[in-house]
Write an enzyme that holds these catalytic residues in place. Structure first.
Site, PDB file in Angstrom:
ATOM      1  N   ASN A  10     -37.710  61.865 -62.547  1.00 12.37           N
ATOM      2  CA  ASN A  10     -37.487  63.307 -61.643  1.00 12.37           C
ATOM      3  C   ASN A  10     -38.603  63.525 -60.830  1.00 12.37           C
ATOM      4  O   ASN A  10     -39.948  63.127 -60.858  1.00 12.37           O
ATOM      5  CB  ASN A  10     -37.831  64.405 -62.813  1.00 12.37           C
ATOM      6  CG  ASN A  10     -36.863  64.427 -64.067  1.00 12.37           C
ATOM      7  OD1 ASN A  10     -35.463  64.191 -63.703  1.00 12.37           O
ATOM      8  ND2 ASN A  10     -37.394  64.904 -64.938  1.00 12.37           N
ATOM      9  N   GLY A  40     -39.232  59.933 -68.976  1.00 12.64           N
ATOM     10  CA  GLY A  40     -39.027  58.403 -69.041  1.00 12.64           C
ATOM     11  C   GLY A  40     -39.944  57.759 -68.301  1.00 12.64           C
ATOM     12  O   GLY A  40     -40.931  56.862 -68.696  1.00 12.64           O
ATOM     13  N   ASN A  42     -42.838  58.907 -66.862  1.00 14.51           N
ATOM     14  CA  ASN A  42     -44.019  59.137 -67.457  1.00 14.51           C
ATOM     15  C   ASN A  42     -44.566  58.142 -68.675  1.00 14.51           C
ATOM     16  O   ASN A  42     -45.601  57.570 -68.795  1.00 14.51           O
ATOM     17  CB  ASN A  42     -44.463  60.515 -67.977  1.00 14.51           C
ATOM     18  CG  ASN A  42     -44.172  61.411 -66.919  1.00 14.51           C
ATOM     19  OD1 ASN A  42     -44.482  61.190 -65.585  1.00 14.51           O
ATOM     20  ND2 ASN A  42     -43.843  62.617 -67.115  1.00 14.51           N
ATOM     21  N   GLY A 218     -53.947  68.504 -83.955  1.00 17.43           N
ATOM     22  CA  GLY A 218     -53.929  67.011 -83.655  1.00 17.43           C
ATOM     23  C   GLY A 218     -52.655  66.273 -83.694  1.00 17.43           C
ATOM     24  O   GLY A 218     -51.506  66.918 -83.569  1.00 17.43           O
ATOM     25  N   ASP A 239     -54.158  71.160 -66.864  1.00 12.99           N
ATOM     26  CA  ASP A 239     -52.475  70.876 -66.572  1.00 12.99           C
ATOM     27  C   ASP A 239     -52.005  70.116 -67.808  1.00 12.99           C
ATOM     28  O   ASP A 239     -52.163  68.841 -68.098  1.00 12.99           O
ATOM     29  CB  ASP A 239     -52.122  70.436 -65.242  1.00 12.99           C
ATOM     30  CG  ASP A 239     -50.701  70.188 -65.005  1.00 12.99           C
ATOM     31  OD1 ASP A 239     -49.870  70.661 -66.073  1.00 12.99           O
ATOM     32  OD2 ASP A 239     -50.200  69.870 -64.088  1.00 12.99           O
ATOM     33  N   ASP A 245     -46.155  62.779 -73.031  1.00 13.84           N
ATOM     34  CA  ASP A 245     -45.663  61.430 -72.860  1.00 13.84           C
ATOM     35  C   ASP A 245     -46.952  60.187 -72.797  1.00 13.84           C
ATOM     36  O   ASP A 245     -46.694  59.386 -73.264  1.00 13.84           O
ATOM     37  CB  ASP A 245     -45.214  61.578 -71.344  1.00 13.84           C
ATOM     38  CG  ASP A 245     -43.847  62.492 -70.946  1.00 13.84           C
ATOM     39  OD1 ASP A 245     -43.129  62.621 -72.101  1.00 13.84           O
ATOM     40  OD2 ASP A 245     -43.900  63.022 -69.982  1.00 13.84           O
TER      41      ASP A 245
HETATM   42  O1  RIB Z   1     -42.928  65.788 -69.922  1.00 12.39           O
HETATM   43  C1  RIB Z   1     -43.315  66.149 -68.617  1.00 12.39           C
HETATM   44  C2  RIB Z   1     -42.063  65.815 -67.959  1.00 12.39           C
HETATM   45  O2  RIB Z   1     -40.810  66.509 -68.233  1.00 12.39           O
HETATM   46  C3  RIB Z   1     -42.106  66.214 -66.135  1.00 12.39           C
HETATM   47  O3  RIB Z   1     -42.535  65.296 -65.552  1.00 12.39           O
HETATM   48  C4  RIB Z   1     -40.831  66.494 -65.885  1.00 12.39           C
HETATM   49  O4  RIB Z   1     -40.175  65.930 -65.107  1.00 12.39           O
HETATM   50  C5  RIB Z   1     -39.793  66.728 -67.153  1.00 12.39           C
HETATM   51  O5  RIB Z   1     -39.128  65.715 -67.500  1.00 12.39           O
END
Ligand code: RIB
Length: 291
Positions: A10, A40, A42, A218, A239, A245
């Site tokens: 994305n 995906g 990430n 945790g 952030d 991910d």
């Molecule tokens: O987990 C974060 C992601 O969730 C973002 O990068 C966004 O694109 C969504 O897929």
């Protein structure tokens, strides 16, 4: 053993805001940036930065060449990433406020992955290889069935959780990676206490492995008759986008290497504590040398 991540890509449109926008309100953002993201992408970047060789399969639109270049810059193999000129690349609208985020997704090309593309990709993988998936692409039931048929190990990060997850052949998944909301949902558990969620997951998936993240409490590994806990590394969050991910990628990269659960949870906790200190998704994922 080859590792295939079949997942979303994305464009993340990120707006920093003073407060999350209310119904009927219009507010100006404090800043705007467009980043590479998608759960995906990430997770492929996290796997690669953790030192694992990974193939990323998925679909971008005519505007998606940048994604291919970006993944390749970090050593991700993009042989099975398709560019479809009739589609727009997926995107996300992300509000970031005081370290927290809100995300709206538009699937785009991620939601036009079909059986033919899946068959073409899986032709290059075999028994013993690993398939990682998230819940941001189409045809997941078919993909799970086909990968299981081949004897691949299937790792499913059920984010974002929605009702579609229950339509997938979950009995064919080997390892689930979930947060507390996803874990409770998967196990149909109304108890919000961690102990309750863990025991519901053990009952629902007695022969599966589950990695459960619970924010400031945790993370846990549940499987093979044991429960292993890992604390977070406390930091100031700027952030949290892509923290989950990062955790998934680093846990999996380490776990696949030597099956040392405690080491993998610790590495994943360290890596995600660095991710939350930076802005954005993929670009805030650390390299293993920074850990
Ligand atoms: O987990 C974060 C992601 O969730 C973002 O990068 C966004 O694109 C969504 O897929």
């Amino acid at each position: 053993m080859k590792v295939l991540n079949f997942g979303s890509l994305n464009y993340d449109h990120v707006y920093e805001v003073e407060h999350f926008t209310e119904p009927k309100e219009t507010q100006s953002s404090l800043s705007y940036i467009r980043n590479f993201g998608g759960k995906g992408l990430n997770q492929s970047i996290a796997l690669a930065k953790a030192g694992l060789e990974v193939y990323h399969a998925g679909k971008v639109g005519s505007d998606g060449q940048d994604f291919i270049d970006y993944l390749e810059r970090y050593g991700v193999d993009t042989t099975y990433l398709t560019k479809d000129d009739s589609e727009a690349t997926g995107h996300a609208i992300i509000e970031v406020c005081k370290g927290q985020n809100r995300i709206i997704l538009h699937g785009g090309a991620n939601q036009s992955i079909g059986k033919q593309q899946i068959d073409d990709v899986l032709d290059h993988f075999e028994e013993g290889d690993v398939l990682l998936i998230q819940n941001e692409i189409s045809s997941l039931s078919y993909l799970i069935d086909a990968a299981h048929e081949k004897g691949m190990t299937i790792v499913f990060n059920t984010a974002p959780m929605n009702e579609k997850v229950f339509t997938y052949p979950l009995d064919k998944v080997d390892i689930f990676v979930v947060n507390e909301i996803e874990g409770a949902g998967l196990a149909s558990c109304t108890d919000r206490q961690i102990e309750g969620i863990i025991s519901a997951l053990e009952q629902r998936f007695p022969d599966k492995e589950v990695v459960l993240t619970v924010g400031e409490e945790g993370s846990y590994y549940i499987g093979e008759g044991k429960v292993v806990h890992q604390d977070i590394y406390e930091v100031e969050a700027v952030d949290t986008t892509a923290a989950g991910d990062t955790f998934t990628g680093f846990f999996l990269a380490s776990y696949l290497k030597d099956k040392d659960v405690a080491k993998a949870l610790d590495l994943a906790a360290k890596a995600s504590s660095i991710t939350v200190q930076g802005k954005g998704a993929a670009q805030s994922i650390p390299d293993i040398s920074e850990l």
